[in-house]
Design an enzyme around this catalytic site. Structure first.
Site, mmCIF file in Angstrom:
data_model
loop_
_atom_site.group_PDB
_atom_site.id
_atom_site.type_symbol
_atom_site.label_atom_id
_atom_site.label_comp_id
_atom_site.label_asym_id
_atom_site.label_seq_id
_atom_site.Cartn_x
_atom_site.Cartn_y
_atom_site.Cartn_z
ATOM 1 N N CYS A 249 10.656 56.842 -67.135
ATOM 2 C CA CYS A 249 9.384 57.128 -66.483
ATOM 3 C C CYS A 249 8.316 57.134 -67.561
ATOM 4 O O CYS A 249 8.621 57.082 -68.749
ATOM 5 C CB CYS A 249 9.417 58.515 -65.850
ATOM 6 S SG CYS A 249 10.733 58.714 -64.651
ATOM 7 N N ARG B 130 6.532 51.372 -67.146
ATOM 8 C CA ARG B 130 7.732 52.199 -67.347
ATOM 9 C C ARG B 130 8.268 52.754 -66.026
ATOM 10 O O ARG B 130 9.354 53.353 -65.993
ATOM 11 C CB ARG B 130 7.413 53.384 -68.266
ATOM 12 C CG ARG B 130 6.994 53.000 -69.648
ATOM 13 C CD ARG B 130 6.728 54.250 -70.474
ATOM 14 N NE ARG B 130 7.943 54.973 -70.746
ATOM 15 C CZ ARG B 130 8.691 54.831 -71.824
ATOM 16 N NH1 ARG B 130 8.347 53.965 -72.748
ATOM 17 N NH2 ARG B 130 9.777 55.538 -71.999
ATOM 18 N N TRP C 299 9.997 56.277 -62.252
ATOM 19 C CA TRP C 299 11.033 55.300 -61.965
ATOM 20 C C TRP C 299 12.217 56.154 -61.564
ATOM 21 O O TRP C 299 12.838 56.813 -62.395
ATOM 22 C CB TRP C 299 11.322 54.473 -63.227
ATOM 23 C CG TRP C 299 12.494 53.560 -63.067
ATOM 24 C CD1 TRP C 299 13.802 53.832 -63.364
ATOM 25 C CD2 TRP C 299 12.471 52.222 -62.594
ATOM 26 N NE1 TRP C 299 14.585 52.754 -63.093
ATOM 27 C CE2 TRP C 299 13.800 51.746 -62.623
ATOM 28 C CE3 TRP C 299 11.461 51.369 -62.138
ATOM 29 C CZ2 TRP C 299 14.139 50.460 -62.218
ATOM 30 C CZ3 TRP C 299 11.818 50.085 -61.748
ATOM 31 C CH2 TRP C 299 13.134 49.644 -61.789
ATOM 32 N N ASN D 66 10.748 63.017 -68.335
ATOM 33 C CA ASN D 66 11.371 61.696 -68.406
ATOM 34 C C ASN D 66 12.762 61.897 -68.978
ATOM 35 O O ASN D 66 12.905 62.550 -70.009
ATOM 36 C CB ASN D 66 10.533 60.784 -69.321
ATOM 37 C CG ASN D 66 11.194 59.444 -69.559
ATOM 38 O OD1 ASN D 66 11.951 58.961 -68.711
ATOM 39 N ND2 ASN D 66 10.935 58.846 -70.701
ATOM 40 N N GLY D 67 13.783 61.366 -68.300
ATOM 41 C CA GLY D 67 15.150 61.527 -68.806
ATOM 42 C C GLY D 67 16.081 61.940 -67.684
ATOM 43 O O GLY D 67 15.730 61.838 -66.500
ATOM 44 N N GLU E 180 27.586 33.914 -69.385
ATOM 45 C CA GLU E 180 26.314 34.640 -69.449
ATOM 46 C C GLU E 180 25.495 34.174 -70.669
ATOM 47 O O GLU E 180 24.273 34.013 -70.584
ATOM 48 C CB GLU E 180 26.580 36.156 -69.489
ATOM 49 C CG GLU E 180 25.406 37.035 -69.879
ATOM 50 C CD GLU E 180 24.177 36.932 -68.978
ATOM 51 O OE1 GLU E 180 24.255 36.313 -67.897
ATOM 52 O OE2 GLU E 180 23.115 37.444 -69.386
ATOM 53 N N HIS F 284 40.971 19.961 -71.030
ATOM 54 C CA HIS F 284 41.118 19.283 -69.735
ATOM 55 C C HIS F 284 39.878 18.479 -69.345
ATOM 56 O O HIS F 284 39.613 18.294 -68.152
ATOM 57 C CB HIS F 284 41.461 20.307 -68.651
ATOM 58 C CG HIS F 284 42.778 20.986 -68.891
ATOM 59 N ND1 HIS F 284 43.971 20.305 -68.921
ATOM 60 C CD2 HIS F 284 43.072 22.284 -69.158
ATOM 61 C CE1 HIS F 284 44.956 21.157 -69.171
ATOM 62 N NE2 HIS F 284 44.439 22.361 -69.327
ATOM 63 N N LYS G 176 11.876 37.236 -61.538
ATOM 64 C CA LYS G 176 12.685 38.419 -61.850
ATOM 65 C C LYS G 176 13.526 38.827 -60.644
ATOM 66 O O LYS G 176 14.676 39.204 -60.767
ATOM 67 C CB LYS G 176 11.755 39.562 -62.260
ATOM 68 C CG LYS G 176 12.465 40.840 -62.666
ATOM 69 C CD LYS G 176 13.059 40.707 -64.038
ATOM 70 C CE LYS G 176 14.032 41.789 -64.384
ATOM 71 N NZ LYS G 176 15.026 41.373 -65.378
HETATM 72 C C1 G6P Z 1 17.211 36.278 -60.648
HETATM 73 C C2 G6P Z 1 16.945 36.748 -62.075
HETATM 74 C C3 G6P Z 1 18.266 36.941 -62.828
HETATM 75 C C4 G6P Z 1 19.170 37.885 -62.055
HETATM 76 C C5 G6P Z 1 19.388 37.398 -60.619
HETATM 77 C C6 G6P Z 1 20.097 38.426 -59.786
HETATM 78 O O1 G6P Z 1 17.718 34.991 -60.667
HETATM 79 O O2 G6P Z 1 16.124 35.820 -62.760
HETATM 80 O O3 G6P Z 1 18.004 37.477 -64.116
HETATM 81 O O4 G6P Z 1 20.398 37.992 -62.712
HETATM 82 O O5 G6P Z 1 18.132 37.158 -59.989
HETATM 83 O O6 G6P Z 1 19.264 39.546 -59.667
HETATM 84 P P1 G6P Z 1 19.724 40.985 -59.279
HETATM 85 O O7 G6P Z 1 18.435 41.781 -59.255
HETATM 86 O O8 G6P Z 1 20.335 40.892 -57.902
HETATM 87 O O9 G6P Z 1 20.685 41.472 -60.285
#
Ligand code: G6P
Length: 606
Positions: free
Chosen positions: A2, A27, A74, A98-99, A481, A504, A601
């Site tokens: 937060c 934040r 948050w 915050n915490g 990943e 393969h 995002k």
């Molecule tokens: C989007 C983001 C990724 C994320 C994916 C799943 O593609 O760019 O970074 O991994 O969504 O998002 P989530 O919020 O469900 O983990």
């Protein structure tokens, strides 16, 4: 995570506090609130949503004074709401926090017996009441100190008292807090971004320290022994933007560096080491049902999908429950065979991904038990699952997920031990995994210190257009990943593959212009991974290996070492260099790494 801000000094606190909240909004942004001491009493107002909503509600004539606190939230304990928003009040005490307070339930029970009444679901309100309780017999400062001695967890707190219009107390333990020193005024905040436009003279509190501020003076003391301390003031030459990123060039790098804390926050208060058990409050209502679960399906997208794949390895090996992992976008259109003994675990940082949400609805329709691993409290997925575990990783600003991913892996480790201990896992094994998990934050600090050498390797490979990312067993998903991260940030072609599959087909692509990043910890499949490395080298392929420190059994072009840990936990450590590699290749290529092209995002459309 937060944002907290406090003001004491010659000017009208409200203006500085609202300005500070706007700067700290990154934040946390689910609700906010402000309290002003007008010399006689403390006035508080709160609002759900953005700081601008709060601003609209404030009558400036009513909120005038030289002392005040504000908070942008948050959520961790309790959904976003007016009741759960800060500041919290108990009698004469008002505070922002915050915490995470680990033992708040215990303290709450004790306070309820003493007649305290609570209006929120938060751990923070409990602290306000505890100080009030201590304040019945002790003066303000001593009451704060004695209350803190009873609290376990992470906190940055700013506290004011109705009878002390010229006193602001701030304390810190594991959550950040900085004091800005102006001319006859002090501004305290979670980070310097709320301060930097007023003053560049700052003082950072260390853990277990408390500061008592008056309009013209301050004293810093230890919480435990009440000993006065001399603290060095610092001068910051950061811009507003840099202050938000705590001096890092990008949010992505800051979030990579946040990981020792975000992992700590994921496991905080959830480990019962004496019994090798895991305490997950969100699973209590389904504890008995979980004992009869005989199949798990993990459903997620993007980075969260790869966390799920690691989860599959963990749960099958240590909890003995058959587990599958599905892309949510596939699961929602298949005909999944589920029954009441199947648990569908939904992993989502945002809790809003459209495909994951649709998959969750499908699982519920089919009668499966649904469990969320979600970072955003009160998000759609968190609300719609039968039970869940929150990440507590704080907001992730950079589009590419970093700290949320390692937080998901930490939660999956906890879930594995939880399910394992319900079944055949011994107490000894539970303790072993959990004690190694607790060591990860400091091991990650060690890897982050090697950032310079990882940057050099990134520079060396920044112009290559193709990469293989290879790993086996627990680190196959991490290879995927790693490849995803460099695609997202550096826009370079990369394929994540199980190292054993190279022969393969994919190996046909290997030549001196097609390097491989190989995850080769000293684990149960190290020798096998080594064979893949030899095959690549024999075809003039360059290899960057990430392996366990002191491992001398590798002869490759470049090596990155990570500390030793249990095999099940190697994915968390292996991830860190891969995030840094992607970051540095991306910045080397001049990309806006926090906002990569074509990506969002949170993908809330199909
Ligand atoms: C989007 C983001 C990724 C994320 C994916 C799943 O593609 O760019 O970074 O991994 O969504 O998002 P989530 O919020 O469900 O983990």
């Amino acid at each position: 995570m937060c944002g907290i801000v406090g003001y004491i000094g010659k000017n009208n606190a409200r203006i500085t506090l609202i300005e500070g909240l706007k700067r700290l909004e990154y934040r946390g942004y689910d609700s906010s609130g402000i309290s002003i001491h007008n010399g006689n009493e403390i006035k508080t107002i709160k609002s759900v949503g953005k700081v601008s909503n709060l601003e609209e509600k404030i009558n400036p004539d009513e909120f005038r004074g030289n002392l005040g606190l504000a908070h942008t939230r948050w959520a961790t304990h309790g959904k976003p709401s007016i009741e759960n928003a800060h500041p919290h009040n108990a009698g004469d005490i008002t505070l922002v926090h915050n915490g995470i307070i680990e033992n708040y339930q215990e303290i709450k029970k004790y306070l309820i017996k003493k007649g305290h009444e609570f209006i929120s679901d938060t751990d923070s309100e409990v602290v306000a009441h505890l100080i009030q309780e201590e304040n019945k017999t002790k003066e303000f400062e001593e009451a704060v100190r004695d209350a803190l001695k009873k609290i376990k967890g992470a906190y940055a707190l700013a506290i004011i008292h109705k009878n002390y219009p010229e006193k602001l107390i701030v304390v810190k333990n594991s959550s950040p807090l900085v004091i800005g020193i102006g001319e006859d005024e002090f501004i305290i905040a979670s980070d310097a971004s709320a301060i930097i436009s007023y003053t560049n003279r700052v003082l950072y509190l260390d853990d277990n320290e408390l500061a008592i501020l008056s309009p013209t003076n301050y004293t810093v003391k230890t919480i435990s022994s009440n000993k006065s301390l001399y603290k060095e003031e610092q001068e910051l030459d950061w811009s507003d933007e840099q202050a938000k990123k705590e001096g890092f060039d990008h949010f992505m790098l800051k979030e990579i560096h946040d990981q020792p804390h975000s992992i700590q926050d994921a496991i905080r208060g959830r480990i019962d080491m004496d019994n090798g058990m895991v305490l997950l409050g969100g699973l209590i209502p389904i504890e008995e049902r979980l004992r009869s679960i005989n199949r798990i399906i993990i459903v997620s997208c993007g980075t969260s999908y790869y966390a799920g794949l690691v989860g599959e390895y963990m749960i099958e090996e240590y909890a003995g429950i058959p587990t599958e992992v599905e892309y949510a976008s596939e699961f929602r259109y298949r005909k999944p065979l589920l029954d009441k003994n199947t648990a569908v675990v939904v992993i989502s940082q945002s809790g809003e991904t459209a495909d994951t949400l649709a998959a969750l609805k499908e699982a519920k329709n089919k009668g499966a038990l649904t469990i969320g691993i979600v970072n955003v409290v009160g998000s759609s997925i968190a609300r719609q699952t039968d039970a869940g575990i929150y990440n507590h990783a704080g907001p992730e600003i950079s589009v590419a997920s970093t700290k949320a991913f390692t937080s998901q892996l930490s939660i999956l480790t906890l879930l594995t031990v939880y399910l394992g201990r319900q079944r055949d896992m011994s107490m000894v094994m539970g303790k072993r995994i959990l004690s190694e998990l607790q060591k990860l934050p400091s091991l990650i600090e060690k890897i982050l210190k090697e950032e310079g050498s990882i940057q050099k390797i990134a520079k060396k490979y920044a112009d290559f257009e193709n990469f293989f990312y290879l790993g086996r067993k627990y680190n196959f998903p991490i290879a995927c990943e790693g490849a995803l991260k460099i695609k997202e940030i550096a826009y370079t072609h990369a394929e994540g593959y199980p190292a054993g599959e190279m022969k393969h087909g994919p190996i046909a692509l290997i030549d001196k212009n097609f390097p491989s990043i190989v995850l080769a910890p000293k684990d149960s499949v190290f020798e096998k991974t080594l064979s893949a490395i030899e095959e690549i080298k024999a075809r003039e392929g360059k290899v960057v290996a990430i392996t366990t420190e002191k491992n001398k059994d590798l002869s490759v072009e470049d090596t990155i070492f990570v500390p030793k840990t249990l095999e099940i936990l190697t994915p968390i450590l292996m991830t860190i260099p891969l995030q840094l590699l992607a970051y540095f290749v991306g910045t080397e290529r001049g990309h806006d790494v926090d906002k990569p092209k074509n990506l969002a995002k949170s993908v809330t459309v199909e």
